[in-house]
Design a protein around this motif. Structure first.
Motif, PDB file in Angstrom:
ATOM      1  N   ILE A  38      -2.409   0.377  -4.593  1.00  0.00           N
ATOM      2  CA  ILE A  38      -2.495  -0.887  -3.869  1.00  0.00           C
ATOM      3  C   ILE A  38      -2.029  -1.991  -4.807  1.00  0.00           C
ATOM      4  O   ILE A  38      -2.516  -2.092  -5.936  1.00  0.00           O
ATOM      5  CB  ILE A  38      -3.921  -1.167  -3.366  1.00  0.00           C
ATOM      6  CG1 ILE A  38      -4.314  -0.144  -2.310  1.00  0.00           C
ATOM      7  CG2 ILE A  38      -4.033  -2.577  -2.805  1.00  0.00           C
ATOM      8  CD1 ILE A  38      -5.717  -0.318  -1.766  1.00  0.00           C
ATOM      9  N   VAL A  72       0.868  -1.178   0.000  1.00  0.00           N
ATOM     10  CA  VAL A  72       0.000   0.000   0.000  1.00  0.00           C
ATOM     11  C   VAL A  72       0.902   1.224   0.000  1.00  0.00           C
ATOM     12  O   VAL A  72       1.838   1.311   0.803  1.00  0.00           O
ATOM     13  CB  VAL A  72      -0.933   0.019   1.235  1.00  0.00           C
ATOM     14  CG1 VAL A  72      -1.731   1.299   1.288  1.00  0.00           C
ATOM     15  CG2 VAL A  72      -1.848  -1.181   1.231  1.00  0.00           C
ATOM     16  N   LEU A  94      -8.907   3.641   2.879  1.00  0.00           N
ATOM     17  CA  LEU A  94      -7.603   4.300   2.856  1.00  0.00           C
ATOM     18  C   LEU A  94      -7.772   5.813   2.741  1.00  0.00           C
ATOM     19  O   LEU A  94      -7.093   6.576   3.435  1.00  0.00           O
ATOM     20  CB  LEU A  94      -6.783   3.750   1.688  1.00  0.00           C
ATOM     21  CG  LEU A  94      -5.320   4.132   1.614  1.00  0.00           C
ATOM     22  CD1 LEU A  94      -4.563   3.571   2.806  1.00  0.00           C
ATOM     23  CD2 LEU A  94      -4.706   3.606   0.332  1.00  0.00           C
ATOM     24  N   VAL A 129      -3.889   0.167   7.643  1.00  0.00           N
ATOM     25  CA  VAL A 129      -3.190  -0.456   6.507  1.00  0.00           C
ATOM     26  C   VAL A 129      -2.813  -1.881   6.838  1.00  0.00           C
ATOM     27  O   VAL A 129      -2.958  -2.784   6.003  1.00  0.00           O
ATOM     28  CB  VAL A 129      -1.959   0.384   6.116  1.00  0.00           C
ATOM     29  CG1 VAL A 129      -1.086  -0.365   5.123  1.00  0.00           C
ATOM     30  CG2 VAL A 129      -2.384   1.714   5.525  1.00  0.00           C
TER      31      VAL A 129
END
Length: 188
Positions: free
Chosen positions: A131, A54, A152, A180
């Motif tokens: 991602i 991420v 996110l 995350v």
């Protein structure tokens, strides 16, 4: 009013919670039996990697936050994220100036590789989220990727609203990092 002569019924709690039922313990090995959860139509008993990397990239294309699950291949993921920025810029420019106000924040699949699929998302302030997902994970659907980006983005907004955060600095929030981490490895 308070009465000194209370009955037994009023002193005990009329609504008591029952403890939730627990799984049966196998008397032979005295361990709880591990049950499997159905995910995407198939039963899974292992850890499911939702995302392997991420990244949050600033408007000026420098990383604000990058986290990857296998830390041994962190440099590989840095390269993957930075090569995806070209595709992000290309997708943003193809939308055009007229549709800029109505554009979709979710960019979708940027590019697939042999091992990974790279997805992108751009905020209205031109901050980019990337991602990277393992390509062997076929149970992950497009709407689940969208919800991951939504989470996110919400968590990133919380970081930006922190009065002690200086915009442009690397993100070092424990809440953001925890979100995350939950997104990266899901136990099933």
């Amino acid at each position: 009013m308070f009465s000194p002569h209370r009955s037994a019924r009023t002193t005990s709690a009329p609504f008591q919670r029952k403890s939730p039922s627990r799984p049966k313990i196998n008397p032979q090995n005295k361990r709880r039996r591990r049950t499997s959860r159905v995910v995407g139509g198939a039963a899974c008993r292992h850890r499911l990697n939702m995302a392997v990397c991420v990244a949050v990239i600033a408007k000026e294309n420098y990383p604000l936050y990058i986290r990857s699950v296998p830390s041994q291949s962190e440099l590989k993921f840095h390269y993957t994220v930075h090569t995806s920025l070209d595709v992000v810029e290309e997708k943003i420019s193809t939308v055009g100036k007229a549709m800029a106000e109505q554009r979709e924040l979710y960019l979708g699949l940027l590019y697939p590789t042999e091992d990974y699929k790279v997805y992108g998302y751009v905020t209205n302030s031109k901050v980019k989220f990337v991602i990277v997902v393992d390509s062997s994970n076929t149970s992950l659907r497009d709407n689940e990727i969208r919800s991951m980006f939504r989470k996110l983005h919400n968590s990133f907004t919380d970081v930006m609203c922190n009065p002690f955060y200086n915009p442009g600095d690397p993100i070092q929030s424990r809440a953001f990092d925890g979100m995350v981490s939950a997104m990266m490895v899901q136990s099933s």
